[in-house]
Design an enzyme around this catalytic site. Structure first.
Site, PDB file in Angstrom:
ATOM      1  N   GLU A 111      34.401  -3.309  -7.853  1.00 53.30           N
ATOM      2  CA  GLU A 111      35.768  -3.216  -8.479  1.00 53.30           C
ATOM      3  C   GLU A 111      36.800  -3.017  -7.319  1.00 53.30           C
ATOM      4  OE1 GLU A 111      33.194  -1.651  -9.569  1.00 53.30           O
ATOM      5  OE2 GLU A 111      33.196  -1.132 -11.762  1.00 53.30           O
ATOM      6  N   CYS A 171      32.014   2.606 -13.159  1.00 52.21           N
ATOM      7  CA  CYS A 171      31.745   4.149 -13.177  1.00 52.21           C
ATOM      8  C   CYS A 171      32.662   5.092 -13.414  1.00 52.21           C
ATOM      9  CB  CYS A 171      30.912   4.505 -11.626  1.00 52.21           C
ATOM     10  SG  CYS A 171      32.272   4.368 -10.306  1.00 52.21           S
ATOM     11  N   TRP A 227      -2.818 -20.774   7.408  1.00 52.29           N
ATOM     12  CA  TRP A 227      -1.647 -20.559   6.177  1.00 52.29           C
ATOM     13  C   TRP A 227      -1.904 -21.352   5.117  1.00 52.29           C
ATOM     14  CZ3 TRP A 227       1.253 -16.506   7.431  1.00 52.29           C
ATOM     15  CH2 TRP A 227       1.484 -16.207   8.788  1.00 52.29           C
ATOM     16  N   GLY A 280      -3.915  -7.599  -0.307  1.00 49.84           N
ATOM     17  CA  GLY A 280      -4.579  -9.038  -0.690  1.00 49.84           C
ATOM     18  C   GLY A 280      -5.230  -9.041  -1.943  1.00 49.84           C
ATOM     19  N   ASP A 314      -5.692  -9.124   8.955  1.00 44.68           N
ATOM     20  CA  ASP A 314      -4.415  -9.929   9.529  1.00 44.68           C
ATOM     21  C   ASP A 314      -3.668  -9.180  10.420  1.00 44.68           C
ATOM     22  OD1 ASP A 314      -5.256 -11.700   7.654  1.00 44.68           O
ATOM     23  OD2 ASP A 314      -3.717 -11.505   6.086  1.00 44.68           O
TER      24      ASP A 314
HETATM   25  N1  NAP Z   1      -2.531 -15.381   0.466  1.00 44.54           N
HETATM   26  C1  NAP Z   1      -1.824 -14.545   0.288  1.00 44.54           C
HETATM   27  O1  NAP Z   1      -0.766 -14.315  -0.235  1.00 44.54           O
HETATM   28  C2  NAP Z   1      -2.390 -13.097   0.889  1.00 44.54           C
HETATM   29  C3  NAP Z   1      -1.715 -11.999   1.151  1.00 44.54           C
HETATM   30  C4  NAP Z   1      -2.189 -10.964   1.739  1.00 44.54           C
HETATM   31  C5  NAP Z   1      -3.433 -11.002   2.053  1.00 44.54           C
HETATM   32  N2  NAP Z   1      -4.208 -11.984   2.023  1.00 44.54           N
HETATM   33  C6  NAP Z   1      -5.914 -12.220   2.237  1.00 44.54           C
HETATM   34  O2  NAP Z   1      -6.083 -11.410   1.693  1.00 44.54           O
HETATM   35  C7  NAP Z   1      -7.525 -11.091   2.144  1.00 44.54           C
HETATM   36  C8  NAP Z   1      -7.778  -9.549   2.082  1.00 44.54           C
HETATM   37  O3  NAP Z   1      -7.791  -9.161   0.948  1.00 44.54           O
HETATM   38  P1  NAP Z   1      -8.836  -7.972   0.215  1.00 44.54           P
HETATM   39  O4  NAP Z   1      -9.004  -7.849  -1.102  1.00 44.54           O
HETATM   40  O5  NAP Z   1     -10.130  -8.079   1.219  1.00 44.54           O
HETATM   41  O6  NAP Z   1      -8.055  -6.913   0.631  1.00 44.54           O
HETATM   42  P2  NAP Z   1      -6.851  -5.928   0.054  1.00 44.54           P
HETATM   43  O7  NAP Z   1      -6.419  -6.214  -1.501  1.00 44.54           O
HETATM   44  O8  NAP Z   1      -5.724  -5.920   1.311  1.00 44.54           O
HETATM   45  O9  NAP Z   1      -7.264  -4.596   0.560  1.00 44.54           O
HETATM   46  C9  NAP Z   1      -8.248  -3.998  -0.214  1.00 44.54           C
HETATM   47  C10 NAP Z   1      -8.334  -2.753  -0.079  1.00 44.54           C
HETATM   48  O10 NAP Z   1      -7.315  -1.897  -0.136  1.00 44.54           O
HETATM   49  C11 NAP Z   1      -7.748  -0.615  -0.812  1.00 44.54           C
HETATM   50  N3  NAP Z   1      -7.011  -0.548  -2.182  1.00 44.54           N
HETATM   51  C12 NAP Z   1      -6.308  -1.864  -2.872  1.00 44.54           C
HETATM   52  N4  NAP Z   1      -6.007  -1.616  -4.238  1.00 44.54           N
HETATM   53  C13 NAP Z   1      -6.478  -0.182  -4.344  1.00 44.54           C
HETATM   54  C14 NAP Z   1      -6.546   0.459  -5.522  1.00 44.54           C
HETATM   55  N5  NAP Z   1      -6.037  -0.051  -6.570  1.00 44.54           N
HETATM   56  N6  NAP Z   1      -7.084   1.683  -5.471  1.00 44.54           N
HETATM   57  C15 NAP Z   1      -7.498   2.028  -4.139  1.00 44.54           C
HETATM   58  N7  NAP Z   1      -7.453   1.280  -3.203  1.00 44.54           N
HETATM   59  C16 NAP Z   1      -7.026   0.169  -3.257  1.00 44.54           C
HETATM   60  C17 NAP Z   1      -9.036  -0.467  -0.951  1.00 44.54           C
HETATM   61  O11 NAP Z   1      -9.165   0.334   0.366  1.00 44.54           O
HETATM   62  P3  NAP Z   1     -10.689   1.096   0.599  1.00 44.54           P
HETATM   63  O12 NAP Z   1     -11.464  -0.156   1.259  1.00 44.54           O
HETATM   64  O13 NAP Z   1     -10.267   1.970   1.472  1.00 44.54           O
HETATM   65  O14 NAP Z   1     -10.975   1.550  -0.769  1.00 44.54           O
HETATM   66  C18 NAP Z   1      -9.335  -1.832  -0.765  1.00 44.54           C
HETATM   67  O15 NAP Z   1     -10.489  -2.113  -0.302  1.00 44.54           O
HETATM   68  C19 NAP Z   1      -7.417 -11.307   3.750  1.00 44.54           C
HETATM   69  O16 NAP Z   1      -8.097 -12.423   4.023  1.00 44.54           O
HETATM   70  C20 NAP Z   1      -6.032 -11.761   3.588  1.00 44.54           C
HETATM   71  O17 NAP Z   1      -5.816 -12.709   4.683  1.00 44.54           O
HETATM   72  C21 NAP Z   1      -3.785 -13.237   1.458  1.00 44.54           C
END
Ligand code: NAP
Length: 384
Positions: free
Chosen positions: A61, A85, A185, A317, A215
């Site tokens: 405002e 506000c 990618w 991930g 990554d």
């Molecule tokens: N295309 C996309 O949008 C995109 C984006 C990001 C990543 N990626 C890809 O995804 C892959 C990685 O994925 P990911 O599933 O292996 O790993 P992530 O989700 O990055 O990490 C998994 C780890 O994070 C922790 N974690 C996540 N959620 C949790 C929860 N609710 N409670 C406790 N711990 C939790 C755990 O750690 P601990 O092991 O210590 O328990 C688990 O092992 C890679 O290849 C990456 O390049 C793709």
């Protein structure tokens, strides 16, 4: 619609301009709401517009009133996306400032969500003889837009928790990468640039330890038009990745105080020991466990809210994305879908943790919008 000063606008058009003004403050006003303001004269001619530009700065405002005289404002109609506000905070009360002016009418988009101040701004204006009305358009989408523009603020206020947006980049068949970890990618350069804008509109970016390991991302804002220091949140339940903290790209581009490293209570001591040997180390957060190796996301979000994190962009991930989804912690979802097919044989699905046994339990996305970035399509909508 071009909002040219001197042109005539209807009430709906004026509020639509106020909404687009509000968005101009995106990424700079947290924990305050995005607010826009438009001032028309008695004949509907646009006199001025303004928005809340940055936290601690003048409200919408006040910015819209700049350069207008009392003579200009005689009989004016002010449109503001949120009730002005009533209280003095970092800046003086907008309702009191408006009440001193010869304004005829004020239309506001939403009532202040704080029950202690709701209606007080309007009462100040009414007492000064200014007519007030809550905006209610016959165009439902315009009313929805008003909630959308300050969705994070409304959620923060109601739930005392950060607003969570889940972003995923997937193939047409829902894979975010390969099981072997390769993922770059999936989407094109246009989508990836937009993700940097999304990062800038959230307080923090969150990823799981798996993504950090595979990554080695920087997780900062790299957009040609935006400069912002964001916060970073890493879920490293068993404190496995923190030992390598000083070699990670994210440790090089963020200040230590902007990195929140979340570990389980049982791993906190180990994480602290690692940090004690480093010259630069992140802020540690101990999070309760829900099961043997899963964090309690309610506890995580409460602790992050205490650290003044009001909005989070969860970027994966797969395990991280699907645990937020499964535990109903995602407010908004943004799925960027690229015209490629990876196949579930070698691919990694972003919903791998989500197991639904009945179609009744399927997750519905509401208020869906789609946008195109190069060849990719982004689906965005609300979950909770
Ligand atoms: N295309 C996309 O949008 C995109 C984006 C990001 C990543 N990626 C890809 O995804 C892959 C990685 O994925 P990911 O599933 O292996 O790993 P992530 O989700 O990055 O990490 C998994 C780890 O994070 C922790 N974690 C996540 N959620 C949790 C929860 N609710 N409670 C406790 N711990 C939790 C755990 O750690 P601990 O092991 O210590 O328990 C688990 O092992 C890679 O290849 C990456 O390049 C793709």
């Amino acid at each position: 619609m071009e909002a040219k000063i001197g042109s005539v606008f209807s009430d709906d058009e004026a509020m639509a301009i106020a909404i687009s003004e509000a968005y101009k403050g995106a990424g700079r006003v947290s924990p305050n709401p995005l607010v826009g303001c438009v001032i028309l004269d008695s004949k509907g001619v646009l006199l001025s517009k303004g928005y809340h530009e940055f936290y601690g700065g003048p409200h919408a405002e006040v910015n819209a009133l700049k350069n207008l005289t009392e003579k200009n404002l005689k009989g004016a109609h002010v449109f503001v996306t949120l009730e002005p506000c009533a209280h003095e905070g970092k800046t003086p009360s907008c309702a009191k400032a408006l009440a001193k002016l010869p304004i005829e009418k004020l239309t506001y988009g939403l009532i202040d969500p704080n029950p202690l101040v709701a209606g007080k701004g309007v009462a100040i204006l009414e007492a000064a003889g200014i007519k007030t009305q809550l905006f209610n358009s016959s165009v439902a989408a315009l009313n929805e837009e008003l909630e959308l523009v300050c969705e994070a603020f409304l959620w923060n206020f109601k739930m005392k928790k950060p607003f969570v947006t889940l972003k995923v980049a997937t193939s047409l068949d829902g894979q975010i990468g390969l099981k072997n970890g390769e993922s770059q990618w999936i989407t094109g350069a246009e989508s990836r640039e937009y993700v940097h804008l999304l990062r800038s509109t959230h307080d923090a970016v969150l990823v799981g330890a798996g993504t950090v390991k595979i990554d080695n991302p920087s997780l900062n804002v790299r957009h040609p038009l935006i400069q912002k220091e964001n916060k970073v949140i890493i879920l490293d339940t068993n404190a496995e990745v923190i030992s390598d903290f000083e070699n990670l790209n994210l440790s090089k581009v963020h200040k230590s105080e902007n990195i929140f490293w979340c570990v389980s209570g049982g791993s906190f001591k180990k994480a602290k020991e690692y940090c004690s040997k480093m010259t630069k180390y992140p802020q540690l957060i101990s999070v309760d466990l829900k099961s043997e190796d899963e964090m309690n996301l309610d506890d995580l979000l409460e602790k992050l809210f205490e650290k003044e994190v009001r909005s989070i962009l969860v970027e994966g991930g797969a395990l991280t994305a699907s645990s937020f989804l499964r535990d109903s912690k995602v407010n908004r979802i943004c799925v960027f879908q690229a015209p490629i097919i990876i196949g579930s044989g070698g691919g990694k699905s972003w919903t791998e943790n989500l197991k639904i046994s009945s179609m009744k339990s399927r997750v519905h996305v509401r208020n869906v919008r789609t946008s195109t970035f190069g060849q990719d399509i982004m689906w965005s909508g609300r979950l909770i």
